[in-house]
Write a protein that holds these residues in place. Sequence first.
Motif, PDB file in Angstrom:
ATOM      1  N   LYS A 246      32.724  46.468  35.406  1.00  0.00           N
ATOM      2  CA  LYS A 246      32.847  47.295  36.616  1.00  0.00           C
ATOM      3  C   LYS A 246      32.467  48.745  36.323  1.00  0.00           C
ATOM      4  O   LYS A 246      31.852  49.415  37.152  1.00  0.00           O
ATOM      5  CB  LYS A 246      34.300  47.245  37.112  1.00  0.00           C
ATOM      6  CG  LYS A 246      34.562  46.059  38.006  1.00  0.00           C
ATOM      7  CD  LYS A 246      35.940  46.193  38.626  1.00  0.00           C
ATOM      8  CE  LYS A 246      36.392  44.826  39.066  1.00  0.00           C
ATOM      9  NZ  LYS A 246      37.786  44.663  39.268  1.00  0.00           N
ATOM     10  N   ASP A 247      32.847  49.235  35.125  1.00  0.00           N
ATOM     11  CA  ASP A 247      32.528  50.624  34.783  1.00  0.00           C
ATOM     12  C   ASP A 247      31.022  50.829  34.695  1.00  0.00           C
ATOM     13  O   ASP A 247      30.489  51.847  35.143  1.00  0.00           O
ATOM     14  CB  ASP A 247      33.180  51.007  33.441  1.00  0.00           C
ATOM     15  CG  ASP A 247      34.682  51.162  33.609  1.00  0.00           C
ATOM     16  OD1 ASP A 247      35.133  51.281  34.775  1.00  0.00           O
ATOM     17  OD2 ASP A 247      35.398  51.145  32.587  1.00  0.00           O
ATOM     18  N   ASP A 281      33.987  40.640  38.600  1.00  0.00           N
ATOM     19  CA  ASP A 281      33.991  40.539  40.062  1.00  0.00           C
ATOM     20  C   ASP A 281      34.314  41.903  40.660  1.00  0.00           C
ATOM     21  O   ASP A 281      35.186  42.616  40.159  1.00  0.00           O
ATOM     22  CB  ASP A 281      35.029  39.498  40.499  1.00  0.00           C
ATOM     23  CG  ASP A 281      34.818  39.071  41.939  1.00  0.00           C
ATOM     24  OD1 ASP A 281      34.376  37.929  42.130  1.00  0.00           O
ATOM     25  OD2 ASP A 281      35.078  39.865  42.855  1.00  0.00           O
ATOM     26  N   THR A 282      33.619  42.268  41.738  1.00  0.00           N
ATOM     27  CA  THR A 282      33.845  43.591  42.321  1.00  0.00           C
ATOM     28  C   THR A 282      35.150  43.639  43.103  1.00  0.00           C
ATOM     29  O   THR A 282      35.761  44.676  43.244  1.00  0.00           O
ATOM     30  CB  THR A 282      32.693  43.973  43.285  1.00  0.00           C
ATOM     31  OG1 THR A 282      32.412  42.849  44.105  1.00  0.00           O
ATOM     32  CG2 THR A 282      31.468  44.403  42.526  1.00  0.00           C
ATOM     33  N   GLU A 283      35.572  42.492  43.628  1.00  0.00           N
ATOM     34  CA  GLU A 283      36.744  42.506  44.502  1.00  0.00           C
ATOM     35  C   GLU A 283      38.005  41.964  43.830  1.00  0.00           C
ATOM     36  O   GLU A 283      39.091  42.462  44.041  1.00  0.00           O
ATOM     37  CB  GLU A 283      36.446  41.721  45.785  1.00  0.00           C
ATOM     38  CG  GLU A 283      35.492  42.474  46.711  1.00  0.00           C
ATOM     39  CD  GLU A 283      34.610  41.565  47.529  1.00  0.00           C
ATOM     40  OE1 GLU A 283      35.138  40.669  48.187  1.00  0.00           O
ATOM     41  OE2 GLU A 283      33.369  41.731  47.474  1.00  0.00           O
ATOM     42  N   LYS A 284      37.856  40.907  43.009  1.00  0.00           N
ATOM     43  CA  LYS A 284      39.045  40.273  42.407  1.00  0.00           C
ATOM     44  C   LYS A 284      39.242  40.776  40.991  1.00  0.00           C
ATOM     45  O   LYS A 284      38.286  40.903  40.228  1.00  0.00           O
ATOM     46  CB  LYS A 284      38.862  38.753  42.411  1.00  0.00           C
ATOM     47  CG  LYS A 284      39.014  38.172  43.796  1.00  0.00           C
ATOM     48  CD  LYS A 284      38.806  36.676  43.776  1.00  0.00           C
ATOM     49  CE  LYS A 284      37.440  36.298  44.249  1.00  0.00           C
ATOM     50  NZ  LYS A 284      36.988  34.997  43.984  1.00  0.00           N
ATOM     51  N   LYS A 285      40.510  41.017  40.656  1.00  0.00           N
ATOM     52  CA  LYS A 285      40.833  41.474  39.302  1.00  0.00           C
ATOM     53  C   LYS A 285      40.791  40.312  38.327  1.00  0.00           C
ATOM     54  O   LYS A 285      41.167  39.189  38.689  1.00  0.00           O
ATOM     55  CB  LYS A 285      42.255  42.062  39.302  1.00  0.00           C
ATOM     56  CG  LYS A 285      42.278  43.582  39.243  1.00  0.00           C
ATOM     57  CD  LYS A 285      43.678  44.073  39.074  1.00  0.00           C
ATOM     58  CE  LYS A 285      43.756  44.854  37.778  1.00  0.00           C
ATOM     59  NZ  LYS A 285      44.865  45.762  37.740  1.00  0.00           N
ATOM     60  N   ILE A 322      38.484  33.060  34.673  1.00  0.00           N
ATOM     61  CA  ILE A 322      39.628  33.929  34.942  1.00  0.00           C
ATOM     62  C   ILE A 322      40.015  34.511  33.590  1.00  0.00           C
ATOM     63  O   ILE A 322      40.455  33.769  32.712  1.00  0.00           O
ATOM     64  CB  ILE A 322      40.823  33.134  35.536  1.00  0.00           C
ATOM     65  CG1 ILE A 322      40.376  32.193  36.661  1.00  0.00           C
ATOM     66  CG2 ILE A 322      41.958  34.063  35.974  1.00  0.00           C
ATOM     67  CD1 ILE A 322      39.984  32.857  37.939  1.00  0.00           C
ATOM     68  N   GLY A 323      39.832  35.786  33.418  1.00  0.00           N
ATOM     69  CA  GLY A 323      40.132  36.401  32.123  1.00  0.00           C
ATOM     70  C   GLY A 323      39.263  37.616  31.887  1.00  0.00           C
ATOM     71  O   GLY A 323      38.659  38.148  32.823  1.00  0.00           O
TER      72      GLY A 323
END
Length: 349
Positions: A246-247, A281-285, A322-323
């Motif tokens: 994301k960064d 993912d841009t929306e989900k952590k 997921i991770g």
Amino acid sequence: MLPNLLNECEVRELQSLISQAQNVVITCHVSPDGDAVGSMTALYHYLRRINKNVTMVAPNIFPDFLKWIPGANDIHVYDKNEEALEPTIAAADLFMFVDFNEPKRMEKLGDAVMANNSPKVLIDHHLNPTDFGSVSCSHPEMCATCEIILRLLLQLSAIDEITPEEATCLYVGMMTDTGGFIYNSSRSEIYEAIGVLLSKGIDKDKIYRNVFYTCTTDRFRLMGYLLYVKMKTFPEYRASLMTLTKDERKLFSCKNGDTEGFVNIPLQINGMRLSVFMREDTEKKNVIRVSLRSVDDFPCNAMATDFFNGGGHLNAAGGEVIGTMDQAEAIFKEALKKYAPLLRGVNVS
Ligand code: 5GP
Ligand code: MN
């Protein structure tokens, strides 16, 4: 002339469902691509021309380079307007699902839609459809859902009635799902279908430019960064990996959709059989989206199912982890080991 895709009985069933409906809702999969948006908008124009109330609902936003498509501005985005869309979804007397074959590909929109018992028509070209529609028009041999929809329109309405807008929407889906007709596009019928669309006056060169040649400077620099700094190659497996956090996205002001197509680029390297692109993912952590592309007979979809909780086509598949990115990268390396014999391949062209 293109042969009929549906038999008489299927056409009648589809015709009767459509003629009995007044309020149709069309939906597609999460992170809509050119085929999803092209399919929704083509059906939208068709159903409006036969006097239906039609609402298109996408689970989330779609990329800017698809916004010029005729009708795309009328697409509602579910995760931004859940409450406002609820009454329309509840009142629908027919659903048309395009370009996906399991409700979970609609994410939260799937729950809202499946709570309404009205008939559901599924039009799709992915393998292994699950049975959740009243009528299923599943044709994995087609290059795009848009190709199926053209064939349906030719069966449901006269060829003369197909409009230039509908033809443009359909061409977008066929063009994008084949990377501009460079893969999954060797059936001669595809070119007969394109002939039909050209006869409607589409400007295929302009459509290509609208979709593929509208990069921002940021996207171009991000592409350079990924290829120069981030791409790792694994020559012993004939594979490559690119990752994006994301960064890093922020560094290039990169929006959803800005990374579309990057995963294909490493396949231009001589001998490369698999390219994988993983991005936060841009929306989900804590979710890493994974895209896989291959050449020849290497089955990306099998790897996506085995390791990334996903699926797709032989040469283009996707999934997620997921991770963390490190965990995703470790899974990728496991996958390379398991698939080493197929990756090294014997059918080298
Ligand atoms: P993309 O890499 O463009 O996101 O996806 C390529 C193809 O892989 C899509 O057309 C779709 O068929 C498939 N795909 C992508 N993500 C998923 C997923 O999470 N589950 C399944 N079953 N298929 C996916
Ligand atoms: Mn598709």
